[in-house]
Design a protein around this motif. Structure first.
Motif, PDB file in Angstrom:
ATOM      1  N   VAL A  62       3.657  -0.015   2.295  1.00  0.00           N
ATOM      2  CA  VAL A  62       4.497  -0.193   1.106  1.00  0.00           C
ATOM      3  C   VAL A  62       5.132  -1.579   1.158  1.00  0.00           C
ATOM      4  O   VAL A  62       5.962  -1.870   2.016  1.00  0.00           O
ATOM      5  N   GLY A  63       4.713  -2.440   0.227  1.00  0.00           N
ATOM      6  CA  GLY A  63       5.153  -3.826   0.234  1.00  0.00           C
ATOM      7  C   GLY A  63       4.221  -4.672   1.080  1.00  0.00           C
ATOM      8  O   GLY A  63       4.660  -5.499   1.879  1.00  0.00           O
ATOM      9  N   HIS A  79      -8.076   3.639   7.705  1.00  0.00           N
ATOM     10  CA  HIS A  79      -8.278   3.530   6.252  1.00  0.00           C
ATOM     11  C   HIS A  79      -6.967   2.997   5.654  1.00  0.00           C
ATOM     12  O   HIS A  79      -6.019   3.743   5.432  1.00  0.00           O
ATOM     13  N   TYR A  80      -6.936   1.696   5.400  1.00  0.00           N
ATOM     14  CA  TYR A  80      -5.705   0.992   5.028  1.00  0.00           C
ATOM     15  C   TYR A  80      -5.630   0.779   3.518  1.00  0.00           C
ATOM     16  O   TYR A  80      -6.586   0.326   2.896  1.00  0.00           O
ATOM     17  N   VAL A  81      -4.467   1.105   2.954  1.00  0.00           N
ATOM     18  CA  VAL A  81      -4.179   0.855   1.538  1.00  0.00           C
ATOM     19  C   VAL A  81      -2.816   0.173   1.466  1.00  0.00           C
ATOM     20  O   VAL A  81      -1.886   0.561   2.186  1.00  0.00           O
ATOM     21  N   SER A  82      -2.686  -0.844   0.637  1.00  0.00           N
ATOM     22  CA  SER A  82      -1.383  -1.481   0.447  1.00  0.00           C
ATOM     23  C   SER A  82      -0.954  -1.365  -1.006  1.00  0.00           C
ATOM     24  O   SER A  82      -1.793  -1.295  -1.911  1.00  0.00           O
ATOM     25  N   VAL A  83       0.355  -1.364  -1.209  1.00  0.00           N
ATOM     26  CA  VAL A  83       0.917  -1.374  -2.556  1.00  0.00           C
ATOM     27  C   VAL A  83       1.960  -2.478  -2.605  1.00  0.00           C
ATOM     28  O   VAL A  83       2.768  -2.625  -1.689  1.00  0.00           O
ATOM     29  N   GLU A  84       1.911  -3.279  -3.662  1.00  0.00           N
ATOM     30  CA  GLU A  84       2.775  -4.456  -3.788  1.00  0.00           C
ATOM     31  C   GLU A  84       3.099  -4.657  -5.270  1.00  0.00           C
ATOM     32  O   GLU A  84       2.199  -4.630  -6.109  1.00  0.00           O
ATOM     33  N   PRO A  85       4.396  -4.848  -5.631  1.00  0.00           N
ATOM     34  CA  PRO A  85       4.754  -4.977  -7.047  1.00  0.00           C
ATOM     35  C   PRO A  85       4.473  -6.341  -7.653  1.00  0.00           C
ATOM     36  O   PRO A  85       4.311  -6.463  -8.868  1.00  0.00           O
ATOM     37  N   ASP A  86       4.397  -7.382  -6.834  1.00  0.00           N
ATOM     38  CA  ASP A  86       4.310  -8.750  -7.336  1.00  0.00           C
ATOM     39  C   ASP A  86       2.870  -9.254  -7.252  1.00  0.00           C
ATOM     40  O   ASP A  86       2.340  -9.472  -6.161  1.00  0.00           O
ATOM     41  N   VAL A  87       2.239  -9.466  -8.381  1.00  0.00           N
ATOM     42  CA  VAL A  87       0.847  -9.914  -8.394  1.00  0.00           C
ATOM     43  C   VAL A  87       0.698 -11.297  -7.776  1.00  0.00           C
ATOM     44  O   VAL A  87      -0.319 -11.613  -7.130  1.00  0.00           O
ATOM     45  N   ASP A  94      -4.591 -15.780  -0.491  1.00  0.00           N
ATOM     46  CA  ASP A  94      -6.036 -15.767  -0.779  1.00  0.00           C
ATOM     47  C   ASP A  94      -6.805 -14.907   0.226  1.00  0.00           C
ATOM     48  O   ASP A  94      -7.876 -15.279   0.694  1.00  0.00           O
ATOM     49  N   ILE A  95      -6.220 -13.757   0.564  1.00  0.00           N
ATOM     50  CA  ILE A  95      -6.850 -12.808   1.484  1.00  0.00           C
ATOM     51  C   ILE A  95      -7.395 -11.639   0.672  1.00  0.00           C
ATOM     52  O   ILE A  95      -6.683 -11.057  -0.150  1.00  0.00           O
ATOM     53  N   GLU A  96      -8.642 -11.281   0.897  1.00  0.00           N
ATOM     54  CA  GLU A  96      -9.237 -10.159   0.185  1.00  0.00           C
ATOM     55  C   GLU A  96      -8.898  -8.856   0.902  1.00  0.00           C
ATOM     56  O   GLU A  96      -9.205  -8.689   2.084  1.00  0.00           O
ATOM     57  N   VAL A  97      -8.242  -7.948   0.190  1.00  0.00           N
ATOM     58  CA  VAL A  97      -7.879  -6.645   0.744  1.00  0.00           C
ATOM     59  C   VAL A  97      -8.722  -5.588   0.038  1.00  0.00           C
ATOM     60  O   VAL A  97      -8.753  -5.528  -1.196  1.00  0.00           O
ATOM     61  N   THR A  98      -9.392  -4.764   0.807  1.00  0.00           N
ATOM     62  CA  THR A  98     -10.315  -3.777   0.241  1.00  0.00           C
ATOM     63  C   THR A  98      -9.624  -2.833  -0.725  1.00  0.00           C
ATOM     64  O   THR A  98     -10.140  -2.523  -1.794  1.00  0.00           O
ATOM     65  N   ALA A  99      -8.435  -2.358  -0.347  1.00  0.00           N
ATOM     66  CA  ALA A  99      -7.708  -1.395  -1.183  1.00  0.00           C
ATOM     67  C   ALA A  99      -6.262  -1.848  -1.327  1.00  0.00           C
ATOM     68  O   ALA A  99      -5.425  -1.579  -0.463  1.00  0.00           O
ATOM     69  N   SER A 100      -5.979  -2.555  -2.408  1.00  0.00           N
ATOM     70  CA  SER A 100      -4.632  -3.034  -2.692  1.00  0.00           C
ATOM     71  C   SER A 100      -4.266  -2.657  -4.115  1.00  0.00           C
ATOM     72  O   SER A 100      -5.025  -2.936  -5.052  1.00  0.00           O
ATOM     73  N   VAL A 101      -3.126  -2.009  -4.276  1.00  0.00           N
ATOM     74  CA  VAL A 101      -2.712  -1.477  -5.570  1.00  0.00           C
ATOM     75  C   VAL A 101      -1.411  -2.137  -5.996  1.00  0.00           C
ATOM     76  O   VAL A 101      -0.489  -2.293  -5.179  1.00  0.00           O
ATOM     77  N   ARG A 102      -1.323  -2.537  -7.241  1.00  0.00           N
ATOM     78  CA  ARG A 102      -0.072  -3.068  -7.746  1.00  0.00           C
ATOM     79  C   ARG A 102       0.820  -1.902  -8.159  1.00  0.00           C
ATOM     80  O   ARG A 102       0.418  -1.033  -8.940  1.00  0.00           O
ATOM     81  N   VAL A 118       2.739   6.467   6.360  1.00  0.00           N
ATOM     82  CA  VAL A 118       3.248   5.568   5.325  1.00  0.00           C
ATOM     83  C   VAL A 118       4.313   4.704   5.985  1.00  0.00           C
ATOM     84  O   VAL A 118       5.271   5.225   6.549  1.00  0.00           O
ATOM     85  N   TYR A 119       4.114   3.405   5.969  1.00  0.00           N
ATOM     86  CA  TYR A 119       5.095   2.538   6.606  1.00  0.00           C
ATOM     87  C   TYR A 119       5.500   1.413   5.668  1.00  0.00           C
ATOM     88  O   TYR A 119       4.804   1.068   4.718  1.00  0.00           O
ATOM     89  N   SER A 120       6.666   0.851   5.974  1.00  0.00           N
ATOM     90  CA  SER A 120       7.169  -0.292   5.232  1.00  0.00           C
ATOM     91  C   SER A 120       7.784  -1.260   6.228  1.00  0.00           C
ATOM     92  O   SER A 120       8.645  -0.877   7.016  1.00  0.00           O
ATOM     93  N   SER A 121       7.338  -2.491   6.193  1.00  0.00           N
ATOM     94  CA  SER A 121       7.799  -3.512   7.135  1.00  0.00           C
ATOM     95  C   SER A 121       8.644  -4.550   6.419  1.00  0.00           C
ATOM     96  O   SER A 121       8.123  -5.336   5.619  1.00  0.00           O
ATOM     97  N   ASN A 122       9.963  -4.531   6.677  1.00  0.00           N
ATOM     98  CA  ASN A 122      10.868  -5.548   6.146  1.00  0.00           C
ATOM     99  C   ASN A 122      10.872  -5.618   4.617  1.00  0.00           C
ATOM    100  O   ASN A 122      10.825  -6.703   4.031  1.00  0.00           O
ATOM    101  N   VAL A 123      10.930  -4.455   4.000  1.00  0.00           N
ATOM    102  CA  VAL A 123      10.977  -4.389   2.537  1.00  0.00           C
ATOM    103  C   VAL A 123      12.270  -3.732   2.055  1.00  0.00           C
ATOM    104  O   VAL A 123      12.788  -4.076   0.995  1.00  0.00           O
ATOM    105  N   GLY A 124      12.821  -2.812   2.826  1.00  0.00           N
ATOM    106  CA  GLY A 124      13.973  -2.033   2.393  1.00  0.00           C
ATOM    107  C   GLY A 124      15.159  -2.860   1.934  1.00  0.00           C
ATOM    108  O   GLY A 124      15.878  -2.478   1.003  1.00  0.00           O
TER     109      GLY A 124
END
Length: 251
Positions: A62-63, A79-87, A94-102, A118-124
């Motif tokens: 998350v983030g 099996h890694y998935v990331s979610v990030e609000p800022d496009v 310029d890193i290609e991530v297989t599964a990244s969701v806005r 589910v983890y979040s690193s330095n986002v809270g």
């Protein structure tokens, strides 16, 4: 927490501290090293709590930002998935991530009970409702899975992020305005909109009382294991823990 304690050495702590100066000018150095450390920490925590390896498990970041962490987890067979609000942040390196969701950590775009970790690193510290984000993280975690929530404590030396080591003790607005005057532009992390005052006590209180989960560990992320006792001491922990890791197992 035998595996997690074993990796939490003074040498590791000094290495991470030394790389902090690269966060703004060379984020690839700082976040590349942090990615290795984060994947190792998650792997160790899973082994401590679940007694097995992380390979083949699903992990939501998350983030996740521009994708520095993706390769490290994929190297471990995760099996890694990331979610990030800022496009813009998603494409910054310029890193290609297989599964990244806005999407927002406050309203995760996933069904409930999907991921083992589910983890979040330095986002809270960068969201206005950090515990709402924590509850969203729990929602999308499978029963028996782990939520690993790591965030920077406001009164620690790095609470003000790039605005300085002492300025935020005077006040968030003071630190923001001083940085703007000195550099001619506002900081990346703007107090009141993208940087917030989050305490250690708040996190411990939330982790110990949130419905549907058991708090299995709470420790300073960047400290050697012999300094973990600081989390137990009121007031002192706000200044010395620096970054708190909350580990919850979903019931």
């Amino acid at each position: 927490m035998a595996f997690t304690r074993r990796r939490s050495t003074l040498r590791r702590s000094l290495g991470l501290l030394g790389s902090f100066r690269h966060e703004q000018p060379r984020p690839d150095i700082f976040y590349g090293g942090l990615a290795i450390d984060t994947a190792s920490m998650v792997e160790a925590l899973w082994a401590d709590v679940q007694g097995s390896g992380l390979q083949g498990k699903s992990v939501l970041d998350v983030g996740g930002g521009p994708g520095y962490f993706a390769q490290e987890f994929e190297n471990r067979g995760v099996h890694y998935v990331s979610v990030e609000p800022d496009v813009g942040e998603m494409s910054a390196a310029d890193i290609e991530v297989t599964a990244s969701v806005r999407g927002s950590g406050l309203d995760l775009p996933f069904l409930s009970d999907v991921f083992e970790v589910v983890y979040s690193s330095n986002v809270g510290e960068h969201v206005s409702e950090p515990w709402k984000m924590g509850e969203e993280m729990l929602r999308v975690t499978k029963p028996g899975g782990l939520v690993i929530y790591s965030y920077t404590i406001w009164l620690g030396p790095f609470g003000g992020h790039e605005t300085g080591l002492w300025e935020h003790y005077v006040g968030g607005e003071f630190a923001r305005e001083r940085y703007t005057r000195k550099h001619g532009h506002p900081p990346k992390n703007v107090y009141g909109s993208s940087l917030f005052d989050v305490s250690c006590a708040e996190g411990l209180r939330w982790g110990g009382s949130v419905a549907g989960a058991e708090l299995v560990a709470a420790f300073p992320r960047y400290h050697p294991s012999w300094a973990w006792w600081m989390v137990q001491v009121p007031v002192l922990r706000e200044f010395l823990v620096s970054n708190l890791v909350l580990v919850l197992r979903k019931l």
